[in-house]
Structure formats: C-alpha cells, structure tokens
Design an enzyme around this catalytic site. Structure first.
Site, short mmCIF file in Angstrom:
data_model
loop_
_atom_site.label_atom_id
_atom_site.label_comp_id
_atom_site.label_asym_id
_atom_site.label_seq_id
_atom_site.Cartn_x
_atom_site.Cartn_y
_atom_site.Cartn_z
N ASN A 141 6.99 1.18 -1.22
CA ASN A 141 8.72 1.16 -1.93
C ASN A 141 8.82 1.30 -3.27
O ASN A 141 9.85 1.60 -3.17
CB ASN A 141 9.46 -0.34 -1.25
CG ASN A 141 9.17 -1.06 -1.86
OD1 ASN A 141 7.30 -1.76 -2.52
ND2 ASN A 141 9.98 -2.41 -1.90
N GLU A 237 3.77 -11.87 -3.65
CA GLU A 237 5.47 -11.45 -3.66
C GLU A 237 5.14 -10.72 -2.83
O GLU A 237 5.34 -9.51 -2.09
CB GLU A 237 4.91 -10.54 -4.98
CG GLU A 237 4.94 -10.78 -6.29
CD GLU A 237 5.54 -11.76 -6.86
OE1 GLU A 237 7.33 -11.82 -6.86
OE2 GLU A 237 5.42 -12.61 -7.89
N CYS A 271 13.23 -4.96 -1.77
CA CYS A 271 12.71 -6.58 -1.44
C CYS A 271 13.50 -7.03 -2.50
O CYS A 271 13.85 -8.48 -1.03
CB CYS A 271 10.96 -7.15 -1.53
SG CYS A 271 10.74 -7.05 -4.43
P1 NDP Z 1 2.19 -5.25 4.31
O1 NDP Z 1 2.66 -6.48 3.98
O2 NDP Z 1 0.89 -4.66 5.71
O3 NDP Z 1 1.02 -4.23 3.13
C1 NDP Z 1 1.18 -4.30 1.62
C2 NDP Z 1 -0.08 -3.49 0.77
O4 NDP Z 1 -1.61 -5.03 1.33
C3 NDP Z 1 -0.31 -2.89 1.62
O5 NDP Z 1 -1.48 -1.95 0.76
C4 NDP Z 1 -1.54 -2.59 2.90
O6 NDP Z 1 -2.62 -1.25 2.82
C5 NDP Z 1 -1.99 -4.28 2.11
N1 NDP Z 1 -2.58 -4.73 4.08
C6 NDP Z 1 -2.50 -4.58 4.89
N2 NDP Z 1 -3.78 -5.67 5.60
C7 NDP Z 1 -4.44 -6.07 4.49
C8 NDP Z 1 -4.91 -7.76 4.86
N3 NDP Z 1 -5.23 -7.38 6.01
N4 NDP Z 1 -5.96 -7.77 3.40
C9 NDP Z 1 -4.99 -7.35 2.45
N5 NDP Z 1 -3.96 -6.40 2.11
C10 NDP Z 1 -3.97 -5.84 3.33
O7 NDP Z 1 2.98 -4.59 4.18
P2 NDP Z 1 3.59 -2.80 5.34
O8 NDP Z 1 3.34 -1.53 4.19
O9 NDP Z 1 2.78 -2.88 6.10
O10 NDP Z 1 5.12 -2.61 5.14
C11 NDP Z 1 5.54 -4.26 6.54
C12 NDP Z 1 6.70 -4.87 5.99
O11 NDP Z 1 6.67 -5.79 4.17
C13 NDP Z 1 8.61 -4.37 5.60
O12 NDP Z 1 9.18 -3.87 6.51
C14 NDP Z 1 8.73 -4.85 4.63
O13 NDP Z 1 9.79 -6.12 5.11
C15 NDP Z 1 7.97 -6.39 3.37
N6 NDP Z 1 7.29 -5.32 2.87
C16 NDP Z 1 8.27 -5.89 1.54
C17 NDP Z 1 7.61 -5.87 0.11
C18 NDP Z 1 8.02 -6.10 -1.20
O14 NDP Z 1 8.21 -5.78 -2.14
N7 NDP Z 1 7.53 -7.90 -1.02
C19 NDP Z 1 7.44 -4.09 0.08
C20 NDP Z 1 6.92 -3.49 1.09
C21 NDP Z 1 6.62 -4.36 2.60
P3 NDP Z 1 -2.13 -0.54 4.11
O15 NDP Z 1 -0.68 -0.10 3.22
O16 NDP Z 1 -3.05 0.38 3.53
O17 NDP Z 1 -2.00 -0.78 4.89
#
Ligand code: NDP
Length: 492
Positions: A141, A237, A271
């Site tokens: 994001n 976070e 977020c």
């Molecule tokens: P995720 O939490 O799934 O992804 C965040 C990061 O973690 C990405 O780089 C992802 O890689 C990585 N990841 C995924 N699975 C694993 C794992 N098992 N072990 C270690 N790392 C992993 O978020 P999403 O992108 O799927 O978004 C889902 C929801 O998260 C959104 O709907 C929103 O509600 C929330 N969100 C919150 C954010 C914040 O700023 N706090 C930012 C983004 C999302 P990859 O992308 O390659 O899967």
C-alpha cells in the site's frame, strides 16, 4: 513461469493488468545465501560507526531526492495511485531516512546509570548493540514509506538488512536496493529478495536476527510463529480500524475535509486511515452533510484521472463488497454510494451511517474507500466504542477543548488531535500499535532502539573491604548487607 530455469512472477499495473516487469522467485536456498552475505557484511558496516553510516545514508537520501520523479512514477505504476500521492510518500520516506541517520548516534550512545548504594564501588553503563541482520517484509500500500520505517532505522543502528517487498510492488523494492548500491561500500548491506509468500516465510526461517513485518494480522501471526521456532524477535505492524472522534466543539469543516481524505485517499488502503467516525449527536447532522458534500467531488481513476486509484490487490474488493453488504443487510444507511460503488478495479466513495457495532464493517479492517459515521451521545461513549475494537493502531480526535483528555483514554499507539495521520510524518515519534495491530515500534528513538539490544556493563572502580561475592564473605558482611537494606528499604 520459468525463465532460464529460474521461477519468476510478474509485477502488474492494477489499472489494466499490464505486465510491468518480471522478477525471480527467491527460493529458500537463495534467501539463505543473501542472508549469509548480509551477515558477512555486518561487521564492516558496524565498524563504520555512526558518522560513517550517516554519510552513506544521507548520500542515499540525496540520491532518492534527485530521482524522486522516477521512483514516484514506478510506485504509481505498481500500485495504481496518483503520482502526486506517490511523490508525497517518497518525501516522507526520505524524511525518516534523514532523521534516523542524523539521530542514531545521540539515541544509541552508551548511557551511565547509578549503581546504587550497595554497589557504590561500581560504574554502570548500558551500551546498545545492533542485532546483526534484520529481515524486513513489506506491504504494497505504501511500498517505500512503510518498509523505510524499518530499513532506515535498522541501517542507522548498524544492522544490515534483507528486504522482501510485496509481490505486488517488487519493482519498488529492487529499485531501492539498486539506488542504495550506488552509494554503499558493499551491496550486501541492504539487499532485496523478491517472491511470493513462500519467500517471506523463507526469510523468517533464514536465521535473521530480527524480523520487521508490515501487513495483515493474519500473516503477522504466521510470521511470529515461524520466527518463534528460532527465537527470532519480531516487530509487527499490522492493520487497524482507526476511529475518528468528533466532539461537539470541533471545527467540523476541517474535521470533515481531513477525515474524508484519511478514509478515501490511496483508495482507503492506509493502515492508519480513518475507518469509522464517532460524532457527537449535537453536531452529527452537520458533520455528515459536510462529508456528503465533499465526497461529491471525489472519484477514483487511473493516475491522472482521479483523486485515488484502484484497489492494488484485486481480492481486497471482495472484502470491501462484503463489508458494505453486511452493514446494509443489518440496517445501515448508505448516504453516499453503496454496493453499486464497486466498479472493479475501482471503488467509488461509500459513506455509511447507523452501522451496527457488531457488523463486519466495524469489527474488521475494510481497507477500502468506505467510511462509517455513527452518532454518540457523549465522548465517553465515543471512547468506549473506539476501544471495543480488536485493533489499536491509530486514531484522530477533533475537539477544541478536550482533545488531549480524549486521546489519553484511547487504547492505541498513535493519536492525531485536530489533525489526521500526522504522527506518521513526524520522524521523532514512534509508530506502532497494540492488540491485533501488532507490537514493537518503528520511527523515532524507539524505532532505533528496536533494532538494537542493550548490553549492561558494570565495572569495579575499586574493591570494597567487605566482599559479598566471595566464599570468604563473613557473618559481619551479612550483618552489614542486612543493616544497609533495612536502612534504605525498611521504612516503607
Ligand atoms: P499480507 O499480510 O499477506 O502480506 C504482507 C507481506 O507478507 C507481503 O510481502 C507478503 O508477501 C508477505 N507474506 C505473505 N505470506 C507470508 C508468510 N507466510 N510468511 C512471511 N511473509 C509472508 O497482506 P496482503 O498483501 O495479502 O493484504 C491483506 C490484508 O492485509 C489487507 O486486506 C489489509 O487489511 C492488510 N494490510 C495491512 C497493511 C498495513 O500497512 N498494516 C498493508 C497491507 C495490507 P506476498 O505479497 O508476496 O504474498
């Protein structure tokens, strides 16, 4: 897809699914190799000292500033956000990088402590040591601002960093590492591993000395569980359900203007963005009509055609849709938009009022351009409803007289008073949450301390005539220690 025997994935423009670039999927072995190189680079980076690291990091900040248009354009293409928003994001990231570089020495210098009366012959000092290699897993994001909160503070504290960007924004991560290598004495001080969730998992299990994660609460729990196997400490976070509290004496025009921006900008994918408003019933009608009026001039579109872009992650739209549907089916009123607002990959602004507190739109993170406005009879009710959430990331409070007293009662990590999300732009204050929003802190002195561990040094200036830590301790010695303890602690 496999290219030359290497598994790859594509980065897509979310506006039209155009392939922007192709990146390798780093396997577990690949990640292990990068982490080993980072560990080998750590001693030299540490021995550069604060002054040497500051020079490198400020040179990097200068380079990012010179190429701000280039990175803003790449962020815009990978996320779909307007370039002006991407530019703002880059400026914030550069601000944090500079603050961490300039303040690390002062925050992390050794501190003298009082040794206490029984240890009066000692000097006591606490020094801070970098942890070694920090793994950073970032979201899509804010693909430069969010990870920079961990990357800059880790590097300034003397760690090397391995960064796994989101699969939706790998180009931004690779660009960051490439620009760093133009100013750094060794590429391995900051490197990037691209891939999907499995690559992130491999980083958690790679033996990094600390893992800083930003993303969903669900994945944060998986990350913490993976890291627990090797006792790797984590900073998490996660998401939020940030409340906005509007009191009867608030400046309603500014409150509505800022709240609408907080909720809708970046397509609601923030977020710390506003997700629900609790407004005093005395001013609720006025506040709602201002929000409705302002929202009429807001529309999504491709960069250059709207105030905000598409949902960067297509599957998020299902969640947004389900939250709107759930709220409406439970009796909420849509005063702007509704289910028709979902026009994939875009979502037009949605404002819902009278939303039941147990509906998904209130209990779960929506992460879309949807804002809920519920009336409250007083500020005690607003505080209580704000605190009922499983999340506790940020909040915003609008009141001329009671801002601080309301803010101090909120169970969350950050509050903006008569403002919105501004704490993210102040590098000297910590960023992070409580409850399902995670733990640990980035930004500020706390963010530097987070990526170090304390080492206590207690040194004898001279030996006392009575020794307490020797088998030759006498009965007289025992009487002295009891006597002194009674003297200093026995009077309550
Ligand atoms: P995720 O939490 O799934 O992804 C965040 C990061 O973690 C990405 O780089 C992802 O890689 C990585 N990841 C995924 N699975 C694993 C794992 N098992 N072990 C270690 N790392 C992993 O978020 P999403 O992108 O799927 O978004 C889902 C929801 O998260 C959104 O709907 C929103 O509600 C929330 N969100 C919150 C954010 C914040 O700023 N706090 C930012 C983004 C999302 P990859 O992308 O390659 O899967």
């Amino acid at each position: 897809m496999t290219i030359g025997g290497v598994l790859t994935f594509n980065s897509l423009n979310p506006v039209n699914d155009e392939i922007l670039a192709t990146f390798p999927i780093f396997s577990q072995d690949d990640v292990a190799r990068v982490v080993t190189s980072a560990a080998e680079a750590a001693p030299a980076w540490q021995s550069l000292g604060f002054h040497g690291r500051r020079k490198v990091l400020l040179a990097w900040g200068k380079l990012l500033t010179e190429r701000i248009e280039e990175i803003a354009s790449l962020i815009s293409r990978e996320t779909g956000k307007p370039t002006s928003d991407a530019t703002l994001e880059v400026t914030l990231a550069i601000g944090h990088l500079a603050w961490a570089a300039r303040n690390a020495r002062e925050v992390l210098r050794p501190q003298s402590r009082k040794p206490g009366i029984l240890m009066a012959n000692m000097t006591a000092t606490v020094e801070r040591s970098p942890v070694g290699v920090v793994g950073v897993i970032g979201p899509w994001n804010y693909p430069i601002f969010t990870p920079m909160g961990s990357i800059a503070y880790s590097l300034a504290a003397g760690n090397t960093v391995v960064f796994k960007p989101s699969e939706f924004t790998p180009g931004v991560g690779v660009w960051l590492a490439n620009t760093f290598s133009e100013v750094a004495p060794d590429d391995a001080i900051f490197s990037v591993v691209t891939g999907l969730g499995e690559t992130g998992r491999a980083l958690c299990e790679s033996g990094v000395n600390k893992l800083a994660f930003t993303g969903s609460t669900r994945t944060a729990k998986l990350v913490a569980a993976s890291c627990a196997k090797s006792m790797t400490p984590v900073v998490l976070e996660c998401g939020g359900k940030d409340p906005v509290i509007v009191d009867h004496d608030a400046d309603l025009k500014t409150a509505a203007d800022f709240t609408l921006w907080s909720a809708m900008s970046n397509a609601g994918q923030t977020c710390i963005g506003a997700e629900r408003v609790y407004v005093h019933e005395k001013v609720a009608d006025k506040f709602i009509s201002k929000m409705v009026e302002l929202s009429k001039s807001i529309k999504p579109g491709a960069p250059g055609f709207g105030q905000y872009g598409p949902a960067t992650m297509p599957k998020q739209i299902d969640i947004i849709e389900s939250h709107i549907a759930d709220a409406l089916s439970q009796g909420a009123t849509a005063v702007v938009g509704g289910l028709d607002s979902v026009k994939r990959p875009f979502v037009e602004p949605v404002i819902l009022t009278n939303v039941p507190e147990d509906s998904k739109a209130i209990t779960e993170e929506t992460f879309g351009p949807v804002i809920i406005i519920n009336r409250v009879k007083d500020m005690a009710e607003a505080i209580s409803l704000s605190n009922q959430s499983e999340f506790g990331l940020g909040a915003s409070v609008w009141s001329k007289k009671s801002g601080k007293s309301i803010a101090s009662q909120l169970q969350c990590g950050m509050v903006a008073i008569n403002s919105t999300t501004s704490f993210a732009a102040v590098p000297s204050v910590p960023f992070g949450g409580v409850k399902n929003s995670g733990y640990g802190r980035i930004h500020g002195p706390e963010g530097l301390l987070e990526f170090t561990y304390p080492r206590s040094l207690v040194q004898a200036r001279f030996q006392l005539p009575i020794s307490f830590t020797s088998f030759s301790r006498s009965a007289f010695g025992d009487r002295v220690i009891v006597g002194l303890t009674k003297l200093f602690n026995g009077r309550g």
